[in-house]
Design a protein around this motif. Structure first.
Motif: not given
Lengths: 493, 53
Positions: A279-284, A458-467, A473-475
């Motif tokens: 939700r946050w990433a789609r908002g961005n 890694g949490f960082g790569p998880v956040l990348c995958a979420i983005t 989803k946005q596309w």
């Protein structure tokens, strides 16, 4: 042929160097943190206790609302200058009963605003409360918070002091992860919040450009609220960021106060985290498009158009792309010029190691409470896999000869090729594995496997995958739904 | 609230007390410099160790 080959090698190296940009921008932000020691807004803050309305959006928050309201009533703030408006968004649980009880317990200070038809999302709920707050002249400042956020006694006055400066439109606090018994995901989030708030927002204070007010702890002056239209944006999923941008585009500043600390319970499953962050990433994505006229266009009234802020924004926004380009570059170099691939790979991970050491040490020292709870997650933030890749970049023989040798084995030429390509592609492999970490969590017995996977990937790569998931989803134009993150109300402190 | 608790509570909200708090928070931001220096030192040691290993 040689000319074309050399040009190809140069292009491939440039692709790898693209991945270095977000790393350097991240380190650059951290290098601004010590500058905040001398360049912060506390010099312009002054004793200031305006009349504050706290707007609390609530949909089925019976488990957490009572404690939150009690904490607000216990704030070290003049009682006659504080009112709480709970906007009950057609709750179907005991929320109305809880709020009614608190309104009776604190007459005149807690107000229950009921929406009989809700479900439109947080922004609409907030606007209902804001309309009531603006209906008369009593309110001088408005605090937006989430129902589960716990305020410390000194939190509010440490925010209001900045509004003594009329150039400040809004203030945001430091939301610390405060689950009473945090699991791995919550502990990772706790560490991440120090990087994204205590560090990054201090850097943005120095730059004079703030990306986002914290959704659970943002204080607006009445003048700012009226200037941005008297309502929160309802056209995007990132209403907080939208308001932050409008405030600054209108010439008022947004300030982060790291000493105004509030506690919040954050998701403790990968699925819940994924739902929240998509939700946050789609908002961005929406924000990037809506404010496209702002990027890299310098103006006297604000600093959102500065090169530095643009780099900060797009380094996060395009991180999955950068990681993918780096992998394409390294894999391409492997076939085009193996020796260049080897040198580039080593150089890339030298930079990564330096960034990792600097950022991790700073983060752990910046917030000792979080460090005590999340030091292990801090060390493994990039993932055990990435740390192994870093080690292997420093010692190429480690995985190709030394470790196989322990077991009396020797890598074949194909095995060596596969291993090398895997090391070169780790940043993309990690993002793919992140999807697996999420998928396996709901399988029988999968929760522990998912948690183990989180430490490896890694949490960082998880956040990348979420983005990445958010972009897709946005596309695809998938319906953008404001999904609430479920909380249990077990917050420490 | 008892009288003592009242006095303590309101004491934190006088202009002098609030100004003192601002000054104290401002001073405590100076620790960021020490943190940065320690982080740089740790980074340097790690890079040198990596180079030597």
């Amino acid at each position: 042929m040689s000319g074309w080959h050399d040009a190809l090698v140069v292009v491939l190296v440039m692709l790898v160097l693209v991945a270095v940009i977000p790393v350097l921008v991240g380190v650059g932000q951290y290098l601004l943190v010590p500058v905040h020691a001398f360049r912060n807004h506390l010099g312009k803050a002054a004793p200031h206790l305006p009349r504050v309305v706290v707007v609390v959006p609530a949909w089925n928050e019976a488990a957490v609302l009572g404690a939150s309201i009690d904490r607000l009533m216990a704030l070290e703030y003049p009682a006659e200058r504080l009112r709480v408006y709970v906007v009950d968004d057609a709750s179907t649980d005991d929320t109305p009963t809880v709020v009614g009880g608190k309104a009776a317990q604190y007459p005149g200070r807690v107000v229950h605003l009921r929406r009989d038809q809700g479900g439109q999302g947080k922004a609409h709920t907030l606007n209902h409360g804001i309309r009531h707050a603006l209906a008369d002249d009593w309110m001088e400042a408005l605090l937006i918070m989430d129902a589960d956020v716990i305020y410390r006694p000194d939190s509010l006055r440490r925010m209001t002091r900045h509004l003594a400066d009329p150039d400040v439109g809004a203030v945001t606090a430091f939301i610390r992860e405060g689950s009473a018994r945090p699991g791995p995901v919550s502990r990772f989030i706790g560490y991440e919040y120090v990087t994204a708030q205590a560090a990054a927002r201090r850097a943005q204070n120095v730059l004079g450009a703030m990306a986002c007010l914290a959704g659970g702890a943002q204080l607006h002056s009445r003048a700012n609220l009226e200037a941005v239209g008297g309502a929160i944006d309802t056209t995007t999923l990132a209403e907080d960021t939208f308001t932050t941008f409008l405030t600054q585009l209108d010439g008022r500043s947004v300030v982060f106060d790291g000493d105004a600390v509030v506690l919040a319970e954050e998701p403790d499953s990968v699925r819940a985290l994924w739902k929240q962050r998509v939700r946050w990433a789609r908002g961005n994505v929406q924000i990037t498009r809506v404010f496209r006229h702002v990027w890299f266009r310098r103006r006297r009234e604000h600093r959102l158009g500065s090169v530095s802020f643009g780099l900060i924004w797009f380094s996060v926004y395009l991180l999955p792309v950068a990681m993918t380009l780096a992998t394409v570059g390294l894999v391409g170099l492997y076939f085009a010029s193996p020796s260049t691939a080897h040198d580039t790979f080593q150089g890339l991970w030298w930079v990564a190691l330096a960034a990792y050491a600097f950022v991790t040490t700073t983060t752990l020292l910046l917030d000792r409470d979080t460090a005590r709870r999340s030091w292990f997650e801090g060390l493994l933030f990039p993932g055990a896999g990435a740390l192994l890749v870093m080690l292997s970049a420093a010692h190429p023989d480690l995985l190709t000869r030394t470790v196989p040798g322990w077991f009396g084995l020797e890598l074949t030429e194909s095995g060596l090729r596969v291993l090398t390509l895997a090391l070169y592609s780790w940043s993309v492999i990690a993002m793919v594995l992140a999807f697996l970490v999420r998928w396996v969590e709901v399988l029988p017995g999968g929760r522990w496997l998912s948690r183990l996977g989180l430490y490896v990937v890694g949490f960082g790569p998880v956040l990348c995958a979420i983005t990445l998931d958010a972009y897709v989803k946005q596309w695809r134009g998938q319906a953008a739904v404001w999904d609430k993150t479920e909380k249990t109300g077990r917050v420490m402190g | 609230m008892s009288t003592d608790a009242d006095a303590r509570h309101w004491a934190t909200l006088t202009p002098d007390a609030l100004a003192d708090e601002i000054a104290q928070n401002r001073r405590s931001e100076r620790r960021l410099v020490t943190i940065a220096l320690v982080a740089l030192a740790v980074t340097a040691v790690l890079l040198v160790a990596r180079g030597l290993w």
